[in-house]
Design a protein around this motif. Structure first.
Motif, mmCIF file in Angstrom:
data_model
loop_
_atom_site.group_PDB
_atom_site.id
_atom_site.type_symbol
_atom_site.label_atom_id
_atom_site.label_comp_id
_atom_site.label_asym_id
_atom_site.label_seq_id
_atom_site.Cartn_x
_atom_site.Cartn_y
_atom_site.Cartn_z
ATOM 1 N N TRP A 1 17.903 -10.857 -16.111
ATOM 2 C CA TRP A 1 16.658 -10.582 -15.975
ATOM 3 C C TRP A 1 16.411 -9.136 -15.954
ATOM 4 N N VAL A 2 17.049 -8.113 -15.264
ATOM 5 C CA VAL A 2 16.857 -6.726 -15.163
ATOM 6 C C VAL A 2 17.225 -6.267 -16.808
ATOM 7 N N GLU A 3 18.493 -6.692 -17.224
ATOM 8 C CA GLU A 3 18.717 -6.277 -18.519
ATOM 9 C C GLU A 3 17.769 -6.678 -19.683
ATOM 10 N N LEU A 4 17.237 -8.113 -19.731
ATOM 11 C CA LEU A 4 16.386 -8.284 -20.756
ATOM 12 C C LEU A 4 15.093 -8.024 -20.663
ATOM 13 N N ASN A 5 14.572 -7.490 -19.508
ATOM 14 C CA ASN A 5 13.454 -7.065 -19.175
ATOM 15 C C ASN A 5 13.448 -5.162 -19.725
ATOM 16 N N ASP A 6 14.724 -4.834 -19.873
ATOM 17 C CA ASP A 6 14.824 -3.291 -20.115
ATOM 18 C C ASP A 6 14.056 -2.253 -19.240
ATOM 19 N N TYR A 7 14.014 -2.525 -17.995
ATOM 20 C CA TYR A 7 13.269 -1.429 -17.234
ATOM 21 C C TYR A 7 13.777 -0.225 -17.469
ATOM 22 N N GLN A 8 14.960 -0.187 -17.656
ATOM 23 C CA GLN A 8 15.683 1.212 -17.876
ATOM 24 C C GLN A 8 15.064 2.118 -18.875
ATOM 25 N N ASN A 9 14.823 1.372 -20.060
ATOM 26 C CA ASN A 9 14.442 2.047 -21.257
ATOM 27 C C ASN A 9 13.121 1.972 -21.717
ATOM 28 N N SER A 10 12.461 0.865 -21.343
ATOM 29 C CA SER A 10 11.085 0.366 -21.936
ATOM 30 C C SER A 10 9.948 0.841 -21.006
ATOM 31 N N TYR A 11 10.156 1.221 -19.884
ATOM 32 C CA TYR A 11 9.082 1.384 -18.928
ATOM 33 C C TYR A 11 9.315 2.470 -18.190
ATOM 34 N N THR A 12 8.063 3.428 -18.026
ATOM 35 C CA THR A 12 7.970 4.658 -16.992
ATOM 36 C C THR A 12 7.897 4.114 -15.498
ATOM 37 N N ILE A 13 8.264 4.774 -14.676
ATOM 38 C CA ILE A 13 8.478 4.248 -13.388
ATOM 39 C C ILE A 13 7.089 3.956 -12.934
ATOM 40 N N GLU A 14 6.032 4.707 -13.495
ATOM 41 C CA GLU A 14 4.624 4.418 -13.236
ATOM 42 C C GLU A 14 4.091 2.913 -13.490
ATOM 43 N N GLU A 15 4.698 2.651 -14.795
ATOM 44 C CA GLU A 15 4.592 1.104 -15.209
ATOM 45 C C GLU A 15 5.001 -0.020 -14.333
ATOM 46 N N ILE A 16 6.316 0.182 -13.970
ATOM 47 C CA ILE A 16 6.900 -0.625 -13.207
ATOM 48 C C ILE A 16 6.187 -0.575 -11.707
ATOM 49 N N LEU A 17 5.877 0.416 -11.259
ATOM 50 C CA LEU A 17 4.851 0.391 -9.913
ATOM 51 C C LEU A 17 3.789 -0.458 -9.946
ATOM 52 N N THR A 18 2.932 -0.340 -11.155
ATOM 53 C CA THR A 18 1.865 -0.870 -11.447
ATOM 54 C C THR A 18 2.207 -2.491 -11.206
ATOM 55 N N LEU A 19 3.160 -2.759 -12.202
ATOM 56 C CA LEU A 19 3.615 -4.189 -12.242
ATOM 57 C C LEU A 19 4.157 -4.774 -10.819
ATOM 58 N N GLN B 1 0.840 -1.013 -0.018
ATOM 59 C CA GLN B 1 0.187 -0.098 0.120
ATOM 60 C C GLN B 1 0.890 1.369 -0.113
ATOM 61 N N SER B 2 1.950 1.269 0.758
ATOM 62 C CA SER B 2 2.720 2.639 0.996
ATOM 63 C C SER B 2 3.868 2.946 0.034
ATOM 64 N N VAL B 3 4.349 1.752 -0.499
ATOM 65 C CA VAL B 3 5.680 1.752 -1.325
ATOM 66 C C VAL B 3 5.424 2.621 -2.701
ATOM 67 N N PRO B 4 4.204 2.453 -3.394
ATOM 68 C CA PRO B 4 3.956 3.093 -4.651
ATOM 69 C C PRO B 4 3.728 4.836 -4.520
ATOM 70 N N LYS B 5 3.164 5.077 -3.360
ATOM 71 C CA LYS B 5 3.034 6.465 -3.063
ATOM 72 C C LYS B 5 4.386 7.118 -2.677
ATOM 73 N N ILE B 6 5.353 6.569 -2.018
ATOM 74 C CA ILE B 6 6.675 7.116 -1.603
ATOM 75 C C ILE B 6 7.644 7.105 -2.798
ATOM 76 N N ILE B 7 7.392 5.879 -3.835
ATOM 77 C CA ILE B 7 8.232 6.106 -5.124
ATOM 78 C C ILE B 7 7.813 7.241 -5.862
ATOM 79 N N ARG B 8 6.527 7.328 -5.969
ATOM 80 C CA ARG B 8 5.911 8.383 -7.084
ATOM 81 C C ARG B 8 6.309 9.967 -6.556
ATOM 82 N N ALA B 9 6.745 9.892 -5.481
ATOM 83 C CA ALA B 9 7.293 11.216 -4.734
ATOM 84 C C ALA B 9 8.520 11.742 -5.143
ATOM 85 N N LEU B 10 9.517 10.605 -5.668
ATOM 86 C CA LEU B 10 10.869 10.584 -5.778
ATOM 87 C C LEU B 10 11.018 11.294 -7.330
ATOM 88 N N SER B 11 12.319 11.957 -7.250
ATOM 89 C CA SER B 11 12.645 12.558 -8.627
ATOM 90 C C SER B 11 13.801 11.735 -9.086
#
Length: 146
Positions: free
Chosen positions: A74-92, A13-23
């Motif tokens: 896994w991190v490289e092949l999922n390409d979290y850095q370039n293929s997703y927004t932080i919001e998409e990763i939080l949703t997942l 419940q709390s982590v998405p709110k906290i991470i959304r506030a990060l820059s």
């Protein structure tokens, strides 16, 4: 285990709110270090792997060996850095852990004692595995927030 499950529920419940506030979640401290997005992606991979481990253990009467995975690949092949927004990763991350929570909520006291054999031939219980999962998650969340 109820306290740990409650802590897990609170994190979901709390982590998405906290991470959304990060820059600056895209910033990579070096080419070999994960960005905050990649760390969160790694936690998605960890949720996937641990959910599978629990399902496998709960649905099998056979002796099972705790399967490790190549987390950097896994991190490289999922390409979290370039293929997703932080919001998409939080949703997942939220969806994966919410699904995992359903499995956890239905585990009996006896089932928490079910065992895996680790790579070094030690026995570990589902209780140990879940405790380790939460410790691992908190370690990486501290990296994201730090």
């Amino acid at each position: 285990m109820n306290n740990l499950i409650n802590e897990f529920s609170s994190l979901i419940q709390s982590v998405p709110k906290i991470i959304r506030a990060l820059s600056n979640t895209d910033y990579k401290p070096s080419p070999t270090k994960w960005s905050k997005k990649e760390i969160l992606g790694h936690l998605c991979d960890s949720a996937t792997m641990n959910h599978k481990r629990f399902i496998d253990r709960l649905s099998s009467k056979d002796e099972l060996v705790l399967e490790l995975y190549k987390q950097n690949s896994w991190v490289e092949l999922n390409d979290y850095q370039n293929s997703y927004t932080i919001e998409e990763i939080l949703t997942l991350w939220t969806a994966l852990n919410s699904r995992f929570m359903i499995v956890l909520a239905n585990i009996s006291e006896e089932q928490w004692k079910l065992q895996y054999t680790s790579q070094n031939e030690e026995s570990v219980t589902l209780s140990w595995l879940f405790t380790d999962y939460i410790d691992h998650m908190k370690h990486h969340l501290n990296q994201i927030l730090g």
